[in-house]
Design a protein around this motif. Structure first.
Motif, PDB file in Angstrom:
ATOM      1  N   ARG A  77       5.339  19.795  -4.620  1.00 22.53           N
ATOM      2  CA  ARG A  77       6.155  18.848  -3.867  1.00 22.53           C
ATOM      3  C   ARG A  77       5.257  17.659  -3.560  1.00 22.53           C
ATOM      4  O   ARG A  77       4.225  17.782  -2.916  1.00 22.53           O
ATOM      5  CB  ARG A  77       6.668  19.461  -2.578  1.00 22.53           C
ATOM      6  N   CYS A  78       5.640  16.509  -4.047  1.00 25.21           N
ATOM      7  CA  CYS A  78       4.879  15.285  -3.841  1.00 25.21           C
ATOM      8  C   CYS A  78       5.649  14.380  -2.892  1.00 25.21           C
ATOM      9  O   CYS A  78       6.849  14.171  -3.052  1.00 25.21           O
ATOM     10  CB  CYS A  78       4.642  14.565  -5.171  1.00 25.21           C
ATOM     11  N   ARG A  79       4.927  13.855  -1.917  1.00 28.90           N
ATOM     12  CA  ARG A  79       5.518  12.917  -0.961  1.00 28.90           C
ATOM     13  C   ARG A  79       4.785  11.592  -1.084  1.00 28.90           C
ATOM     14  O   ARG A  79       3.553  11.552  -1.095  1.00 28.90           O
ATOM     15  CB  ARG A  79       5.383  13.443   0.458  1.00 28.90           C
ATOM     16  N   MET A  80       5.527  10.528  -1.196  1.00 31.11           N
ATOM     17  CA  MET A  80       4.949   9.195  -1.317  1.00 31.11           C
ATOM     18  C   MET A  80       5.505   8.317  -0.211  1.00 31.11           C
ATOM     19  O   MET A  80       6.715   8.293   0.021  1.00 31.11           O
ATOM     20  CB  MET A  80       5.285   8.616  -2.683  1.00 31.11           C
ATOM     21  N   PRO A  82       0.828  -1.207   0.000  1.00 28.20           N
ATOM     22  CA  PRO A  82       0.000   0.000   0.000  1.00 28.20           C
ATOM     23  C   PRO A  82       0.865   1.261   0.000  1.00 28.20           C
ATOM     24  O   PRO A  82       1.981   1.271   0.521  1.00 28.20           O
ATOM     25  CB  PRO A  82      -0.804  -0.112   1.299  1.00 28.20           C
ATOM     26  N   PHE A  83       0.319   2.319  -0.605  1.00 30.60           N
ATOM     27  CA  PHE A  83       1.022   3.600  -0.625  1.00 30.60           C
ATOM     28  C   PHE A  83       0.030   4.738  -0.430  1.00 30.60           C
ATOM     29  O   PHE A  83      -1.168   4.589  -0.663  1.00 30.60           O
ATOM     30  CB  PHE A  83       1.804   3.803  -1.930  1.00 30.60           C
ATOM     31  N   VAL A  84       0.564   5.867   0.001  1.00 28.84           N
ATOM     32  CA  VAL A  84      -0.180   7.116   0.099  1.00 28.84           C
ATOM     33  C   VAL A  84       0.703   8.187  -0.531  1.00 28.84           C
ATOM     34  O   VAL A  84       1.871   8.329  -0.172  1.00 28.84           O
ATOM     35  CB  VAL A  84      -0.488   7.499   1.564  1.00 28.84           C
ATOM     36  N   ALA A  85       0.141   8.913  -1.490  1.00 32.37           N
ATOM     37  CA  ALA A  85       0.847  10.035  -2.107  1.00 32.37           C
ATOM     38  C   ALA A  85       0.081  11.316  -1.782  1.00 32.37           C
ATOM     39  O   ALA A  85      -1.151  11.342  -1.887  1.00 32.37           O
ATOM     40  CB  ALA A  85       0.940   9.852  -3.614  1.00 32.37           C
ATOM     41  N   THR A  86       0.792  12.343  -1.362  1.00 34.41           N
ATOM     42  CA  THR A  86       0.184  13.644  -1.079  1.00 34.41           C
ATOM     43  C   THR A  86       1.011  14.719  -1.763  1.00 34.41           C
ATOM     44  O   THR A  86       2.219  14.560  -1.959  1.00 34.41           O
ATOM     45  CB  THR A  86       0.121  13.926   0.435  1.00 34.41           C
ATOM     46  N   ALA A 111       7.736   5.236   7.598  1.00 33.71           N
ATOM     47  CA  ALA A 111       8.439   6.498   7.348  1.00 33.71           C
ATOM     48  C   ALA A 111       9.776   6.289   6.636  1.00 33.71           C
ATOM     49  O   ALA A 111      10.238   7.159   5.898  1.00 33.71           O
ATOM     50  CB  ALA A 111       8.656   7.253   8.653  1.00 33.71           C
ATOM     51  N   ASP A 112      10.399   5.134   6.839  1.00 39.20           N
ATOM     52  CA  ASP A 112      11.662   4.843   6.153  1.00 39.20           C
ATOM     53  C   ASP A 112      11.458   4.599   4.660  1.00 39.20           C
ATOM     54  O   ASP A 112      12.416   4.613   3.895  1.00 39.20           O
ATOM     55  CB  ASP A 112      12.345   3.621   6.764  1.00 39.20           C
ATOM     56  N   LEU A 113      10.221   4.361   4.265  1.00 35.76           N
ATOM     57  CA  LEU A 113       9.910   4.127   2.854  1.00 35.76           C
ATOM     58  C   LEU A 113       9.174   5.328   2.269  1.00 35.76           C
ATOM     59  O   LEU A 113       8.226   5.193   1.512  1.00 35.76           O
ATOM     60  CB  LEU A 113       9.067   2.857   2.694  1.00 35.76           C
TER      61      LEU A 113
END
Length: 95
Positions: A70-73, A54-58, A79-81
């Protein structure tokens, strides 16, 4: 909300981005802008020979194509990933 339920963005918002795209990409632009305006996406990434992760992108939202996004995935809630990328909005919407 699933991507299937995504509604096209306002034509006025789409017209600001239209000069940056050609051909078939222009026809997908109303949905791409709509997704961009949500500011996030959740899903899972299928890994060959393994389980989906699973992933979350914001990302931050701006109405100007030349502004920076600025995109954070983050994968698997770890948090290490986490990964970040910054690029012009019109490039980000292109992806």
């Amino acid at each position: 909300m699933s991507l299937e339920k995504l509604q096209p963005a306002n034509p006025r918002d789409v017209s600001v981005y239209a000069p940056y795209y050609q051909g078939r990409k222009r026809s997908a632009l109303p949905l791409a802008i709509s997704l961009y305006q949500r500011g996030n996406l959740e899903g899972s990434r299928k890994i060959e020979g393994g389980e989906s992760i699973p992933f979350v992108a914001t990302w931050n939202i701006s109405s100007l194509p030349a502004d920076l996004t600025r995109c954070r995935m983050q994968f698997d809630g770890n948090a290490d990933l986490s990964y970040e990328v910054t690029m012009a909005n019109f490039e980000f919407v292109d992806f």
